[in-house]
Design a protein around this motif. Sequence first.
Motif, PDB file in Angstrom:
ATOM      1  N   PRO A 116       0.805  -1.233   0.000  1.00 18.46           N
ATOM      2  CA  PRO A 116       0.000   0.000   0.000  1.00 18.46           C
ATOM      3  C   PRO A 116       0.833   1.276   0.000  1.00 18.46           C
ATOM      4  CG  PRO A 116      -0.123  -1.083   2.135  1.00 18.46           C
ATOM      5  CD  PRO A 116       0.562  -2.038   1.211  1.00 18.46           C
ATOM      6  N   ASP A 117       2.115   1.167   0.380  1.00 18.80           N
ATOM      7  CA  ASP A 117       2.971   2.345   0.416  1.00 18.80           C
ATOM      8  C   ASP A 117       3.894   2.444  -0.795  1.00 18.80           C
ATOM      9  OD1 ASP A 117       2.010   3.230   2.939  1.00 18.80           O
ATOM     10  OD2 ASP A 117       3.247   1.707   3.922  1.00 18.80           O
ATOM     11  N   HIS A 118       3.759   1.507  -1.726  1.00 17.08           N
ATOM     12  CA  HIS A 118       4.604   1.550  -2.921  1.00 17.08           C
ATOM     13  C   HIS A 118       4.170   2.740  -3.791  1.00 17.08           C
ATOM     14  CE1 HIS A 118       6.317   0.395  -6.819  1.00 17.08           C
ATOM     15  NE2 HIS A 118       7.168  -0.355  -6.117  1.00 17.08           N
ATOM     16  N   PRO A 119       5.110   3.436  -4.455  1.00 18.41           N
ATOM     17  CA  PRO A 119       4.739   4.596  -5.290  1.00 18.41           C
ATOM     18  C   PRO A 119       3.672   4.282  -6.333  1.00 18.41           C
ATOM     19  CG  PRO A 119       7.105   4.541  -4.970  1.00 18.41           C
ATOM     20  CD  PRO A 119       6.568   3.284  -4.361  1.00 18.41           C
ATOM     21  N   ASP A 120       3.722   3.089  -6.934  1.00 17.57           N
ATOM     22  CA  ASP A 120       2.708   2.734  -7.931  1.00 17.57           C
ATOM     23  C   ASP A 120       1.323   2.650  -7.293  1.00 17.57           C
ATOM     24  OD1 ASP A 120       4.694   2.625  -9.807  1.00 17.57           O
ATOM     25  OD2 ASP A 120       4.742   0.426  -9.941  1.00 17.57           O
ATOM     26  N   THR A 121       1.269   2.076  -6.088  1.00  9.52           N
ATOM     27  CA  THR A 121      -0.017   1.973  -5.392  1.00  9.52           C
ATOM     28  C   THR A 121      -0.533   3.347  -5.002  1.00  9.52           C
ATOM     29  OG1 THR A 121       0.640  -0.182  -4.519  1.00  9.52           O
ATOM     30  CG2 THR A 121      -1.218   0.910  -3.455  1.00  9.52           C
ATOM     31  N   LEU A 122       0.351   4.182  -4.488  1.00  8.53           N
ATOM     32  CA  LEU A 122      -0.061   5.529  -4.096  1.00  8.53           C
ATOM     33  C   LEU A 122      -0.578   6.313  -5.298  1.00  8.53           C
ATOM     34  CD1 LEU A 122       2.842   6.408  -1.622  1.00  8.53           C
ATOM     35  CD2 LEU A 122       0.488   5.739  -1.055  1.00  8.53           C
ATOM     36  N   HIS A 123       0.061   6.092  -6.452  1.00  2.00           N
ATOM     37  CA  HIS A 123      -0.419   6.764  -7.663  1.00  2.00           C
ATOM     38  C   HIS A 123      -1.820   6.287  -8.024  1.00  2.00           C
ATOM     39  CE1 HIS A 123      -0.336   8.648 -11.591  1.00  2.00           C
ATOM     40  NE2 HIS A 123      -0.662   7.482 -12.130  1.00  2.00           N
ATOM     41  N   ARG A 124      -2.057   4.984  -7.936  1.00  3.88           N
ATOM     42  CA  ARG A 124      -3.393   4.462  -8.247  1.00  3.88           C
ATOM     43  C   ARG A 124      -4.437   4.993  -7.263  1.00  3.88           C
ATOM     44  NH1 ARG A 124      -0.178  -0.316  -9.260  1.00  3.88           N
ATOM     45  NH2 ARG A 124      -0.197  -0.793 -11.500  1.00  3.88           N
ATOM     46  N   LEU A 125      -4.038   5.158  -6.016  1.00  4.73           N
ATOM     47  CA  LEU A 125      -4.984   5.661  -5.023  1.00  4.73           C
ATOM     48  C   LEU A 125      -5.422   7.091  -5.317  1.00  4.73           C
ATOM     49  CD1 LEU A 125      -3.491   4.169  -1.745  1.00  4.73           C
ATOM     50  CD2 LEU A 125      -5.681   3.555  -2.817  1.00  4.73           C
ATOM     51  N   ASN A 126      -4.646   7.811  -6.111  1.00 11.56           N
ATOM     52  CA  ASN A 126      -5.072   9.165  -6.490  1.00 11.56           C
ATOM     53  C   ASN A 126      -6.395   9.143  -7.250  1.00 11.56           C
ATOM     54  OD1 ASN A 126      -2.977  10.660  -5.367  1.00 11.56           O
ATOM     55  ND2 ASN A 126      -1.655  10.376  -7.153  1.00 11.56           N
ATOM     56  N   MET A 127      -6.715   8.014  -7.882  1.00  7.80           N
ATOM     57  CA  MET A 127      -7.982   7.918  -8.615  1.00  7.80           C
ATOM     58  C   MET A 127      -9.188   7.848  -7.683  1.00  7.80           C
ATOM     59  SD  MET A 127      -7.099   5.551 -11.945  1.00  7.80           S
ATOM     60  CE  MET A 127      -6.380   4.188 -11.023  1.00  7.80           C
ATOM     61  N   GLY A 128      -8.945   7.732  -6.380  1.00 12.21           N
ATOM     62  CA  GLY A 128     -10.020   7.767  -5.397  1.00 12.21           C
ATOM     63  C   GLY A 128     -10.068   9.065  -4.613  1.00 12.21           C
ATOM     64  N   VAL A 129      -9.314  10.051  -5.076  1.00  8.40           N
ATOM     65  CA  VAL A 129      -9.312  11.369  -4.435  1.00  8.40           C
ATOM     66  C   VAL A 129     -10.379  12.217  -5.105  1.00  8.40           C
ATOM     67  CG1 VAL A 129      -7.967  13.457  -4.018  1.00  8.40           C
ATOM     68  CG2 VAL A 129      -6.887  11.213  -3.774  1.00  8.40           C
ATOM     69  N   PHE A 130     -11.448  12.513  -4.366  1.00  7.47           N
ATOM     70  CA  PHE A 130     -12.604  13.221  -4.907  1.00  7.47           C
ATOM     71  C   PHE A 130     -12.914  14.447  -4.062  1.00  7.47           C
ATOM     72  CE2 PHE A 130     -14.013   8.627  -5.860  1.00  7.47           C
ATOM     73  CZ  PHE A 130     -13.316   8.617  -7.065  1.00  7.47           C
ATOM     74  N   PRO A 131     -13.762  15.346  -4.567  1.00  7.16           N
ATOM     75  CA  PRO A 131     -14.200  16.468  -3.724  1.00  7.16           C
ATOM     76  C   PRO A 131     -14.864  15.953  -2.445  1.00  7.16           C
ATOM     77  CG  PRO A 131     -14.811  16.851  -6.009  1.00  7.16           C
ATOM     78  CD  PRO A 131     -14.314  15.440  -5.932  1.00  7.16           C
ATOM     79  N   GLU A 132     -14.587  16.597  -1.373  1.00  8.84           N
ATOM     80  CA  GLU A 132     -15.146  16.195  -0.082  1.00  8.84           C
ATOM     81  C   GLU A 132     -16.669  16.115  -0.171  1.00  8.84           C
ATOM     82  OE1 GLU A 132     -14.922  18.842   3.546  1.00  8.84           O
ATOM     83  OE2 GLU A 132     -13.251  17.464   3.936  1.00  8.84           O
ATOM     84  N   GLY A 133     -17.226  15.015   0.335  1.00  6.96           N
ATOM     85  CA  GLY A 133     -18.667  14.821   0.316  1.00  6.96           C
ATOM     86  C   GLY A 133     -19.189  14.069  -0.888  1.00  6.96           C
ATOM     87  N   ALA A 134     -18.298  13.672  -1.813  1.00  6.54           N
ATOM     88  CA  ALA A 134     -18.726  12.934  -3.005  1.00  6.54           C
ATOM     89  C   ALA A 134     -19.199  11.542  -2.629  1.00  6.54           C
ATOM     90  CB  ALA A 134     -17.577  12.854  -4.007  1.00  6.54           C
ATOM     91  N   THR A 135     -20.090  11.008  -3.448  1.00  4.89           N
ATOM     92  CA  THR A 135     -20.516   9.611  -3.326  1.00  4.89           C
ATOM     93  C   THR A 135     -19.990   8.839  -4.536  1.00  4.89           C
ATOM     94  OG1 THR A 135     -22.625  10.096  -4.415  1.00  4.89           O
ATOM     95  CG2 THR A 135     -22.568  10.185  -2.008  1.00  4.89           C
ATOM     96  N   LEU A 136     -19.932   7.523  -4.407  1.00  7.79           N
ATOM     97  CA  LEU A 136     -19.300   6.709  -5.438  1.00  7.79           C
ATOM     98  C   LEU A 136     -20.287   6.218  -6.496  1.00  7.79           C
ATOM     99  CD1 LEU A 136     -16.824   4.481  -3.400  1.00  7.79           C
ATOM    100  CD2 LEU A 136     -16.528   6.810  -4.266  1.00  7.79           C
ATOM    101  N   ILE A 137     -19.771   6.046  -7.715  1.00  3.78           N
ATOM    102  CA  ILE A 137     -20.498   5.390  -8.803  1.00  3.78           C
ATOM    103  C   ILE A 137     -19.765   4.086  -9.091  1.00  3.78           C
ATOM    104  CG2 ILE A 137     -21.351   5.551 -11.161  1.00  3.78           C
ATOM    105  CD1 ILE A 137     -20.998   8.597 -10.974  1.00  3.78           C
TER     106      ILE A 137
END
Length: 269
Positions: A116-137
């Motif tokens: 979970p701390d590998h740079p590749d994983t951290l980069h992928r986790l950026n795809m889950g960074v949304f405006p505060e209060g967003a809901t998922l599709i």
Amino acid sequence: MNFGLIIVGDEILSGKRQDKHLSKVIELLSARGLALAWSHYVGDDPRRITEILRTAFASGDVVFSCGGIGATPDDHTRQCAAAALGRPLALHPEARELIMERVRQLAAEKGWTDDPDHPDTLHRLNMGVFPEGATLIPNPYNRIPGFSVGDVHFVPGFPVMAHPMIEALLDTRYAHLHGAGVQQERSLIVYGAMEASLTPLMIDLEARFEGIKVFSLPSVDHPVHGRHIELGVKGWGERLDAAYAALLDGLARFGARTGPEMVRSNAPE
């Protein structure tokens, strides 16, 4: 409610890729007795994306935004959505878990790291960074979710992902609206007339029949009808029938030479 569509990406405007979203969203809406009210194409320009999203959030419309929610330097939509809302970005906890599930799947299939701390994983986790209060599709293709803020919904630019996500929203969150945008068109071919001459009749019809829209589609080189105007009205019910009768009467008084009549509807089968 009105429905709008935003399509993001330089690759569309440059012609490197052909847009497949506009025609598909029109098809999905029409199949449910709904209609698209507006659409925008915009390149990978953060200022323009932010302006369009600010308008979308304020519109009260149901809006689908396709593209730009990845994590590469040319993906700006998530950041622009936050800027348009005046909210911070944050890693959504459910999105984090979904992305980590995908990371673990890829690690098992391809031997990649699931640290979970590998740079590749951290980069992928950026795809889950949304405006505060967003809901998922939910994304049935690869589980990397899109997100919603109110009635504005953000999905990937890939049609194989975006279209099932939009369809699911239409059949769940907006199922109660199905049929609300059903309308019928009644029109006919008018030969040898100028639009300017017919404009007063068109204005009069819209003023007399509330909720009815008049349309005029001129053609200069039709293979069958040659130079002509398709003139018609769209709406629903008895008011549409009355407006079309008034159109025919107006054309008769005008002395117009007319051709075939047409009826079209977006009512779901």
